[in-house]
Design a protein around this motif. Structure first.
Motif, PDB file in Angstrom:
ATOM      1  N   ILE A 138       0.861  -1.181   0.000  1.00  0.00           N
ATOM      2  CA  ILE A 138       0.000   0.000   0.000  1.00  0.00           C
ATOM      3  C   ILE A 138       0.897   1.229   0.000  1.00  0.00           C
ATOM      4  CG2 ILE A 138      -1.762   1.261   1.269  1.00  0.00           C
ATOM      5  CD1 ILE A 138      -2.612  -1.409   2.486  1.00  0.00           C
ATOM      6  N   ASP A 139       0.593   2.180  -0.848  1.00  0.00           N
ATOM      7  CA  ASP A 139       1.390   3.404  -0.933  1.00  0.00           C
ATOM      8  C   ASP A 139       0.802   4.455   0.008  1.00  0.00           C
ATOM      9  OD1 ASP A 139       3.054   5.462  -1.599  1.00  0.00           O
ATOM     10  OD2 ASP A 139       2.253   5.746  -3.612  1.00  0.00           O
ATOM     11  N   PHE A 140       1.534   4.780   1.038  1.00  0.00           N
ATOM     12  CA  PHE A 140       1.082   5.745   2.033  1.00  0.00           C
ATOM     13  C   PHE A 140       1.678   7.131   1.793  1.00  0.00           C
ATOM     14  CE2 PHE A 140       0.625   1.710   4.337  1.00  0.00           C
ATOM     15  CZ  PHE A 140      -0.708   1.809   4.686  1.00  0.00           C
ATOM     16  N   GLN A 141       2.307   7.333   0.652  1.00  0.00           N
ATOM     17  CA  GLN A 141       2.990   8.599   0.363  1.00  0.00           C
ATOM     18  C   GLN A 141       2.077   9.813   0.551  1.00  0.00           C
ATOM     19  OE1 GLN A 141       6.298   8.690  -0.823  1.00  0.00           O
ATOM     20  NE2 GLN A 141       6.382  10.911  -0.937  1.00  0.00           N
ATOM     21  N   GLN A 142       0.863   9.763  -0.002  1.00  0.00           N
ATOM     22  CA  GLN A 142      -0.062  10.903   0.104  1.00  0.00           C
ATOM     23  C   GLN A 142      -0.478  11.129   1.558  1.00  0.00           C
ATOM     24  OE1 GLN A 142      -0.800  13.104  -2.241  1.00  0.00           O
ATOM     25  NE2 GLN A 142      -2.114  14.286  -0.903  1.00  0.00           N
ATOM     26  N   ASP A 143      -0.739  10.034   2.280  1.00  0.00           N
ATOM     27  CA  ASP A 143      -1.116  10.155   3.693  1.00  0.00           C
ATOM     28  C   ASP A 143       0.008  10.789   4.505  1.00  0.00           C
ATOM     29  OD1 ASP A 143      -3.594   8.942   3.237  1.00  0.00           O
ATOM     30  OD2 ASP A 143      -2.803   6.942   3.655  1.00  0.00           O
ATOM     31  N   ILE A 144       1.242  10.369   4.250  1.00  0.00           N
ATOM     32  CA  ILE A 144       2.394  10.924   4.967  1.00  0.00           C
ATOM     33  C   ILE A 144       2.570  12.396   4.624  1.00  0.00           C
ATOM     34  CG2 ILE A 144       4.916  10.819   5.178  1.00  0.00           C
ATOM     35  CD1 ILE A 144       4.616   7.744   4.922  1.00  0.00           C
ATOM     36  N   TYR A 145       2.404  12.734   3.354  1.00  0.00           N
ATOM     37  CA  TYR A 145       2.490  14.134   2.939  1.00  0.00           C
ATOM     38  C   TYR A 145       1.470  14.988   3.693  1.00  0.00           C
ATOM     39  CZ  TYR A 145       1.593  18.314   0.191  1.00  0.00           C
ATOM     40  OH  TYR A 145       1.372  19.622  -0.184  1.00  0.00           O
ATOM     41  N   GLU A 146       0.218  14.535   3.732  1.00  0.00           N
ATOM     42  CA  GLU A 146      -0.826  15.303   4.410  1.00  0.00           C
ATOM     43  C   GLU A 146      -0.561  15.414   5.904  1.00  0.00           C
ATOM     44  OE1 GLU A 146      -4.617  13.639   3.324  1.00  0.00           O
ATOM     45  OE2 GLU A 146      -4.245  13.994   1.189  1.00  0.00           O
ATOM     46  N   LEU A 147      -0.113  14.332   6.518  1.00  0.00           N
ATOM     47  CA  LEU A 147       0.239  14.365   7.938  1.00  0.00           C
ATOM     48  C   LEU A 147       1.352  15.366   8.190  1.00  0.00           C
ATOM     49  CD1 LEU A 147      -0.095  13.049  10.778  1.00  0.00           C
ATOM     50  CD2 LEU A 147       1.647  11.416  10.062  1.00  0.00           C
ATOM     51  N   ASN A 148       2.398  15.305   7.379  1.00  0.00           N
ATOM     52  CA  ASN A 148       3.521  16.236   7.528  1.00  0.00           C
ATOM     53  C   ASN A 148       3.086  17.679   7.319  1.00  0.00           C
ATOM     54  OD1 ASN A 148       5.354  14.206   8.070  1.00  0.00           O
ATOM     55  ND2 ASN A 148       6.136  14.096   5.980  1.00  0.00           N
TER      56      ASN A 148
END
Length: 99
Positions: free
Chosen positions: A3-13
């Protein structure tokens, strides 16, 4: 399948940086203390544009860590049921199943 969490991590950051910026705009020393950073970093975030914050937020790792909270929850003696439930929820939210 990973699962690619890149977008979730970006939004969290990005949310993290925006809250840090808001606190720093009010009081740089308080922001440094609350976020566990030095005053120079808090000042840099305070003065950053939204584009700069977006660029910094786009890294591949989360800027925040729940690990200090987990240590606090597990170091209490005795650990009550609510603490165990909170620690379990935190662990589930930060771990990913192997698929």
């Amino acid at each position: 399948m990973a699962i690619d969490f890149q977008q979730d991590i970006y939004e969290l950051n990005l949310h993290y940086l925006m809250v840090l910026q808001r606190v720093a705009q009010n009081d740089v020393a308080e922001a440094a203390m609350r976020f566990g950073i030095d005053a120079k970093t808090a000042e840099a975030v305070c003065d950053a544009s939204i584009r700069e914050l977006q660029s910094v937020a786009s890294g591949v790792v989360a800027m925040i860590s729940a690990r200090p909270l987990l240590q606090e929850l597990t170091s209490r003696n005795p650990v009550d049921r609510a603490d165990r439930l909170r620690a379990g929820a935190i662990l589930r939210s930060i771990s990913t199943p192997d698929r």
